[in-house]
Design an enzyme around this catalytic site. Structure first.
Site, PDB file in Angstrom:
ATOM      1  N   LYS A 204      -1.005  36.926  45.562  1.00 15.27           N
ATOM      2  CA  LYS A 204      -0.662  35.725  46.321  1.00 15.27           C
ATOM      3  C   LYS A 204      -1.287  35.845  47.696  1.00 15.27           C
ATOM      4  O   LYS A 204      -1.309  36.933  48.273  1.00 15.27           O
ATOM      5  CB  LYS A 204       0.860  35.548  46.450  1.00 15.27           C
ATOM      6  CG  LYS A 204       1.263  34.306  47.262  1.00 15.27           C
ATOM      7  CD  LYS A 204       2.753  34.032  47.214  1.00 15.27           C
ATOM      8  CE  LYS A 204       3.561  34.851  48.205  1.00 15.27           C
ATOM      9  NZ  LYS A 204       3.235  34.561  49.622  1.00 15.27           N
TER      10      LYS A 204
ATOM     11  N   GLU B 157      -1.938  33.472  51.586  1.00 17.55           N
ATOM     12  CA  GLU B 157      -1.535  32.325  52.395  1.00 17.55           C
ATOM     13  C   GLU B 157      -2.740  31.519  52.849  1.00 17.55           C
ATOM     14  O   GLU B 157      -3.804  32.076  53.096  1.00 17.55           O
ATOM     15  CB  GLU B 157      -0.769  32.811  53.642  1.00 17.55           C
ATOM     16  CG  GLU B 157       0.547  33.496  53.335  1.00 17.55           C
ATOM     17  CD  GLU B 157       1.278  33.937  54.604  1.00 17.55           C
ATOM     18  OE1 GLU B 157       0.819  33.597  55.718  1.00 17.55           O
ATOM     19  OE2 GLU B 157       2.306  34.625  54.469  1.00 17.55           O
TER      20      GLU B 157
ATOM     21  N   ASP C   7       1.444  40.264  47.287  1.00 21.59           N
ATOM     22  CA  ASP C   7       0.873  39.605  48.466  1.00 21.59           C
ATOM     23  C   ASP C   7      -0.336  40.379  48.975  1.00 21.59           C
ATOM     24  O   ASP C   7      -0.271  41.608  49.128  1.00 21.59           O
ATOM     25  CB  ASP C   7       1.903  39.563  49.599  1.00 21.59           C
ATOM     26  CG  ASP C   7       2.727  38.289  49.610  1.00 21.59           C
ATOM     27  OD1 ASP C   7       2.244  37.268  49.078  1.00 21.59           O
ATOM     28  OD2 ASP C   7       3.849  38.304  50.156  1.00 21.59           O
TER      29      ASP C   7
ATOM     30  N   GLU D 106       6.780  26.860  51.530  1.00 18.33           N
ATOM     31  CA  GLU D 106       7.851  27.458  52.328  1.00 18.33           C
ATOM     32  C   GLU D 106       8.285  26.542  53.461  1.00 18.33           C
ATOM     33  O   GLU D 106       7.471  26.102  54.265  1.00 18.33           O
ATOM     34  CB  GLU D 106       7.387  28.814  52.899  1.00 18.33           C
ATOM     35  CG  GLU D 106       8.462  29.507  53.721  1.00 18.33           C
ATOM     36  CD  GLU D 106       8.189  30.985  53.981  1.00 18.33           C
ATOM     37  OE1 GLU D 106       8.984  31.585  54.722  1.00 18.33           O
ATOM     38  OE2 GLU D 106       7.190  31.526  53.463  1.00 18.33           O
TER      39      GLU D 106
ATOM     40  N   ASP E 243       4.781  40.758  51.236  1.00 20.02           N
ATOM     41  CA  ASP E 243       4.485  41.452  52.493  1.00 20.02           C
ATOM     42  C   ASP E 243       5.710  41.423  53.411  1.00 20.02           C
ATOM     43  O   ASP E 243       5.717  42.044  54.469  1.00 20.02           O
ATOM     44  CB  ASP E 243       3.237  40.886  53.181  1.00 20.02           C
ATOM     45  CG  ASP E 243       3.338  39.398  53.480  1.00 20.02           C
ATOM     46  OD1 ASP E 243       4.402  38.804  53.228  1.00 20.02           O
ATOM     47  OD2 ASP E 243       2.345  38.833  53.976  1.00 20.02           O
ATOM     48  N   SER E 244       6.780  40.732  52.958  1.00 21.30           N
ATOM     49  CA  SER E 244       8.087  40.817  53.622  1.00 21.30           C
ATOM     50  C   SER E 244       8.609  42.255  53.616  1.00 21.30           C
ATOM     51  O   SER E 244       9.544  42.582  54.352  1.00 21.30           O
ATOM     52  CB  SER E 244       9.092  39.893  52.937  1.00 21.30           C
ATOM     53  OG  SER E 244       8.994  39.999  51.531  1.00 21.30           O
TER      54      SER E 244
END
Length: 271
Positions: A120, A122, A90, A189, A51-52
């Protein structure tokens, strides 16, 4: 699925085996067909459609604005390019938090519409139910703890996480929760190296670090940072392997100059 010769697909099973044999896992982000093909040809183990993309592709300040549809577009482009590496996607902000049914639906859309190999997301204990539900549907899940960029407004800073003992204990607990929920791997991270080592040794599943030290099971960087396309982002964990910002700028300057001076195209470059 093997293509041209003996190209074996990297799977969650491969990554597990690499951890057991002490072979480090290489991972990069990718968002488009052309770059993903180069990375796959180079032998990268895992590509993350991060999602970066919200930052490096779309120019947003945070990862929050990117939509599921935009993530699907990037993921489709990357999956078309690869024949060996594992491709993970993501789940973007707002497509899984607090609602395990929505989390499942988002994951199923990614798997069906992109051909990716897993997702993925978070978070720790608060997303464990969503993770279990997604995995029950047959979708592999990679977890993500430490600095979780989608929670930037909660933290208020991109500083190192889990330096205090209390937060470190919560992180270790959440890592175990994610493993128990069925995650096949975990990203850590921006946490102290000693904590990265502790979590990696403590877990059976592979732990991939970004600013989590050398003792985890693999490393991931954002493609634009690794290649030096970004210029103003200088965290301690980043090693730039090229300085493409300056190289591309110089090439563009020369291209403009050659057009203005009527040097391009020359007689060999026309019909």
């Amino acid at each position: 699925m093997a293509t041209h010769g003996e190209v074996k697909r990297v799977t969650s099973h491969t990554l597990q085996s690499m951890k057991q044999h002490g072979e480090k896992i290489s991972m990069l982000t990718a968002y488009d067909f052309s770059m993903a093909r180069i990375f796959d040809d180079a032998g990268i183990d895992v590509l993350l459609v991060g999602d970066s993309a919200s930052n490096v592709m779309a120019g947003h300040e945070t990862t929050l604005p990117i939509t599921l549809d935009q993530m699907l577009y990037h993921a489709q482009s990357v999956v078309r390019a690869v024949s060996r590496c594992m491709v993970l996607v993501d789940l973007p902000f707002g497509t899984y938090q607090g609602n395990s049914k929505e989390a499942l639906n988002s994951s199923i859309r990614i798997m069906k519409e992109t051909g990716a190999h897993g997702i993925k997301l978070e978070g720790g204990e608060e997303v464990a139910d969503s993770i279990k539900r997604i995995i029950t549907a047959g979708v592999p899940v990679m977890g993500h703890l430490g600095l979780t960029p989608q929670s930037i407004y909660k933290f208020g800073t991109y500083a190192v996480r889990a330096k205090e003992e209390e937060e470190a204990e919560v992180l270790v607990h959440n890592a175990n929760v994610l493993q128990d929920a069925g995650c096949f791997a975990l990203v850590l991270e921006k946490i102290p190296a000693a904590l990265g080592k502790q979590v990696s040794e403590n877990l059976k599943i592979p732990v991939i670090g970004i600013g989590a030290g050398i003792h985890v099971d693999g490393q991931v960087l954002v493609m634009h940072d690794m290649l030096g396309i970004t210029k103003d982002f200088n965290p301690r964990f980043l090693r730039r392997y090229m300085n493409l910002y300056d190289d591309i700028k110089a090439a563009t300057t020369n291209y403009i100059k050659d057009i203005k001076s009527k040097d391009f195209p020359n007689e060999h470059e026309q019909y």
